[in-house]
Scaffold this motif. Structure first.
Motif, PDB file in Angstrom:
ATOM      1  N   VAL A  45       0.837  -1.202   0.000  1.00 19.88           N
ATOM      2  CA  VAL A  45       0.000   0.000   0.000  1.00 19.88           C
ATOM      3  C   VAL A  45       0.870   1.249   0.000  1.00 19.88           C
ATOM      4  CG1 VAL A  45      -1.704   1.343   1.289  1.00 19.88           C
ATOM      5  CG2 VAL A  45      -1.940  -1.132   1.141  1.00 19.88           C
ATOM      6  N   LEU A  46       1.918   1.269   0.814  1.00 20.44           N
ATOM      7  CA  LEU A  46       2.801   2.431   0.885  1.00 20.44           C
ATOM      8  C   LEU A  46       3.552   2.632  -0.429  1.00 20.44           C
ATOM      9  CD1 LEU A  46       4.157   2.059   4.528  1.00 20.44           C
ATOM     10  CD2 LEU A  46       2.579   3.794   3.649  1.00 20.44           C
ATOM     11  N   LEU A  47       3.876   1.547  -1.126  1.00 18.77           N
ATOM     12  CA  LEU A  47       4.529   1.684  -2.423  1.00 18.77           C
ATOM     13  C   LEU A  47       3.610   2.375  -3.433  1.00 18.77           C
ATOM     14  CD1 LEU A  47       6.341  -1.773  -2.831  1.00 18.77           C
ATOM     15  CD2 LEU A  47       7.395   0.470  -2.466  1.00 18.77           C
ATOM     16  N   PHE A  48       2.308   2.050  -3.365  1.00 17.57           N
ATOM     17  CA  PHE A  48       1.351   2.623  -4.315  1.00 17.57           C
ATOM     18  C   PHE A  48       0.841   3.997  -3.889  1.00 17.57           C
ATOM     19  CE2 PHE A  48       0.432  -2.074  -4.946  1.00 17.57           C
ATOM     20  CZ  PHE A  48       1.176  -2.155  -6.111  1.00 17.57           C
ATOM     21  N   MET A  49       0.656   4.194  -2.572  1.00 15.39           N
ATOM     22  CA  MET A  49      -0.025   5.391  -2.088  1.00 15.39           C
ATOM     23  C   MET A  49       0.857   6.294  -1.227  1.00 15.39           C
ATOM     24  SD  MET A  49      -2.972   4.765  -3.451  1.00 15.39           S
ATOM     25  CE  MET A  49      -4.129   5.885  -2.674  1.00 15.39           C
ATOM     26  N   GLY A  50       2.105   5.912  -1.028  1.00 17.22           N
ATOM     27  CA  GLY A  50       2.980   6.677  -0.144  1.00 17.22           C
ATOM     28  C   GLY A  50       3.184   8.117  -0.568  1.00 17.22           C
ATOM     29  N   VAL A  51       3.035   8.394  -1.851  1.00 20.45           N
ATOM     30  CA  VAL A  51       3.231   9.756  -2.337  1.00 20.45           C
ATOM     31  C   VAL A  51       2.236  10.727  -1.707  1.00 20.45           C
ATOM     32  CG1 VAL A  51       1.703   9.408  -4.322  1.00 20.45           C
ATOM     33  CG2 VAL A  51       3.502  11.146  -4.437  1.00 20.45           C
ATOM     34  N   PHE A  52       1.067  10.229  -1.295  1.00 18.18           N
ATOM     35  CA  PHE A  52       0.046  11.100  -0.702  1.00 18.18           C
ATOM     36  C   PHE A  52       0.381  11.488   0.736  1.00 18.18           C
ATOM     37  CE2 PHE A  52      -2.124   8.866  -4.135  1.00 18.18           C
ATOM     38  CZ  PHE A  52      -2.661   9.931  -4.827  1.00 18.18           C
ATOM     39  N   LEU A  54       3.036  13.015   1.308  1.00 17.96           N
ATOM     40  CA  LEU A  54       3.780  14.257   1.100  1.00 17.96           C
ATOM     41  C   LEU A  54       2.865  15.461   0.940  1.00 17.96           C
ATOM     42  CD1 LEU A  54       6.419  12.895  -1.464  1.00 17.96           C
ATOM     43  CD2 LEU A  54       6.617  13.071   1.026  1.00 17.96           C
ATOM     44  N   ARG A  55       1.579  15.231   0.797  1.00 14.71           N
ATOM     45  CA  ARG A  55       0.637  16.338   0.660  1.00 14.71           C
ATOM     46  C   ARG A  55       0.491  17.088   1.982  1.00 14.71           C
ATOM     47  NH1 ARG A  55      -4.609  14.858  -3.075  1.00 14.71           N
ATOM     48  NH2 ARG A  55      -3.486  14.537  -5.037  1.00 14.71           N
ATOM     49  N   PRO A  56       0.068  18.351   1.930  1.00 17.58           N
ATOM     50  CA  PRO A  56      -0.162  19.097   3.192  1.00 17.58           C
ATOM     51  C   PRO A  56      -1.164  18.362   4.077  1.00 17.58           C
ATOM     52  CG  PRO A  56      -0.203  20.591   1.305  1.00 17.58           C
ATOM     53  CD  PRO A  56      -0.151  19.200   0.742  1.00 17.58           C
ATOM     54  N   LEU A  57      -0.916  18.362   5.366  1.00 11.02           N
ATOM     55  CA  LEU A  57      -1.798  17.661   6.289  1.00 11.02           C
ATOM     56  C   LEU A  57      -3.166  18.326   6.328  1.00 11.02           C
ATOM     57  CD1 LEU A  57       0.630  17.022   9.292  1.00 11.02           C
ATOM     58  CD2 LEU A  57       0.088  15.509   7.389  1.00 11.02           C
ATOM     59  N   ASP A 169      -9.050  13.935   1.514  1.00 14.21           N
ATOM     60  CA  ASP A 169      -8.855  13.050   0.374  1.00 14.21           C
ATOM     61  C   ASP A 169      -8.754  11.604   0.868  1.00 14.21           C
ATOM     62  OD1 ASP A 169      -7.944  11.627  -1.858  1.00 14.21           O
ATOM     63  OD2 ASP A 169      -6.791  13.336  -2.604  1.00 14.21           O
ATOM     64  N   TRP A 170      -9.556  10.721   0.289  1.00 17.67           N
ATOM     65  CA  TRP A 170      -9.547   9.311   0.722  1.00 17.67           C
ATOM     66  C   TRP A 170      -8.177   8.681   0.535  1.00 17.67           C
ATOM     67  CZ3 TRP A 170      -8.296   5.530  -2.781  1.00 17.67           C
ATOM     68  CH2 TRP A 170      -8.430   5.837  -4.141  1.00 17.67           C
ATOM     69  N   ARG A 171      -7.389   9.190  -0.402  1.00 18.02           N
ATOM     70  CA  ARG A 171      -6.062   8.623  -0.639  1.00 18.02           C
ATOM     71  C   ARG A 171      -5.103   8.935   0.515  1.00 18.02           C
ATOM     72  NH1 ARG A 171      -6.008  11.072  -6.654  1.00 18.02           N
ATOM     73  NH2 ARG A 171      -6.841  12.770  -5.373  1.00 18.02           N
ATOM     74  N   GLN A 172      -5.284  10.101   1.150  1.00 21.22           N
ATOM     75  CA  GLN A 172      -4.506  10.387   2.341  1.00 21.22           C
ATOM     76  C   GLN A 172      -4.881   9.459   3.485  1.00 21.22           C
ATOM     77  OE1 GLN A 172      -5.189  14.811   2.548  1.00 21.22           O
ATOM     78  NE2 GLN A 172      -2.988  14.821   2.951  1.00 21.22           N
ATOM     79  N   TYR A 173      -6.161   9.191   3.608  1.00 16.99           N
ATOM     80  CA  TYR A 173      -6.623   8.262   4.641  1.00 16.99           C
ATOM     81  C   TYR A 173      -5.998   6.878   4.447  1.00 16.99           C
ATOM     82  CZ  TYR A 173      -9.703   4.569   6.351  1.00 16.99           C
ATOM     83  OH  TYR A 173     -10.184   3.409   6.913  1.00 16.99           O
TER      84      TYR A 173
END
Length: 291
Positions: A45-52, A54-57, A169-173
């Motif tokens: 999951v972190l490999l696919f979604m870890g980039v999110f 880096l978004r502002p909290l 954003d659900w992707r941050q969740y």
């Protein structure tokens, strides 16, 4: 609920049902420690979604972490521990406690209203699930069942809290939940579990397939869309739809694992399917949002 979101919810349940079957296949036939499997899943999951990450909290980041903690590490920790001793059929029955617990919490804390038609549909669909999974003597008291019940209390609490953090954003969740699951699983499997090398030698590619499936179709798609839908619709409208997961799991068990198609599966399905449609249609449809 819109037709599109209803289909998405049914696909989420298909993903969860498939995960039950695949997990049974890999853990049942191979000595794979459960938290080792959870660790692999979190890594993917972190490999696919870890980039999110880096978004502002988000503004309510603390509450988002609390939701992730309830739905991720606390729920999974109690679930995996309880499943070590709890009978499988009894576990299926206990898992349905999510519906009444979450409905009660939504009424108490979110002031939701559940009309008599939706309430009746929930009760009848629960009855359908009980018919599908019940086996005589399955509910004999077991410490694992108590832990399972607590795990679904945690999941219900997290699900209700999701309604209080809009505009996230659900992707941050998904990404932050994976972080918490990774930390918990790494600690637990390193300290309390053994046989990692043997599990890897015997399971091999099967472990990767199951973890990859869980990461993509369960953690990313199903959990992500579940989070989005709970931000859009009432808790008492979304969570009862998860009853379809049991139907999918039984059907896939018959098709994939060659399990017996019991008559109670058909009776249960005939009760569940129309009730789930009623539950989905009785809630208010959200206004169309401009892009």
């Amino acid at each position: 609920m819109t037709g599109r979101d209803f289909i998405i919810m049914m696909l989420c349940c298909l993903g969860w049902g498939g995960n039950f079957v695949l997990s049974s296949w890999i853990v049942g036939a191979n000595p794979v420690p459960p938290f080792m499997l959870a660790l692999f899943r979190a890594v993917f999951v972190l490999l696919f979604m870890g980039v999110f990450l880096l978004r502002p909290l988000p503004k309510k980041f603390g509450r988002l972490l609390l939701v992730s903690l309830c739905v991720g590490p606390i729920h999974l920790g109690l679930l995996y521990t309880g499943l070590q001793t709890a009978p499988a059929s009894a576990s299926s029955i206990i898992s349905q406690a999510l519906i009444p617990i979450s409905s009660i919490l939504s009424v108490l804390f979110l002031k939701e209203r559940i009309g008599w038609i939706r309430s009746t549909a929930i009760v009848v669909s629960l009855l359908g699930v009980m018919i599908m999974v019940y086996e005589p003597g399955a509910l004999a008291m077991d410490r694992g069942l108590v832990l399972l019940l607590l795990s679904y209390v945690a999941l219900a609490t997290g699900s209700v809290l999701m309604r209080t953090i809009p505009d996230v954003d659900w992707r941050q969740y998904v990404a932050w939940t994976a972080v918490l699951v990774f930390v918990l699983s790494l600690f637990t499997t390193a300290v309390f579990e053994t046989g990692h090398a043997v599990a890897w030698e015997q399971a091999g590619w099967k472990l990767i397939v199951v973890a990859l499936y869980a990461a993509l179709f369960v953690s990313t798609f199903a959990h992500g869309q579940y989070f989005r839908l709970l931000q859009t619709y009432e808790v008492s409208q979304v969570i009862p739809l998860t009853l379809i997961t049991t139907l999918w799991a039984c059907l896939l068990g018959v098709l994939v694992l060659n399990e017996t198609l019991y008559p109670r599966y058909i009776v249960g399905a005939m009760l569940i399917l129309p009730c789930v449609w009623i539950i989905a249609r009785r809630g208010a449809v959200p206004p169309v949002q401009e892009d």
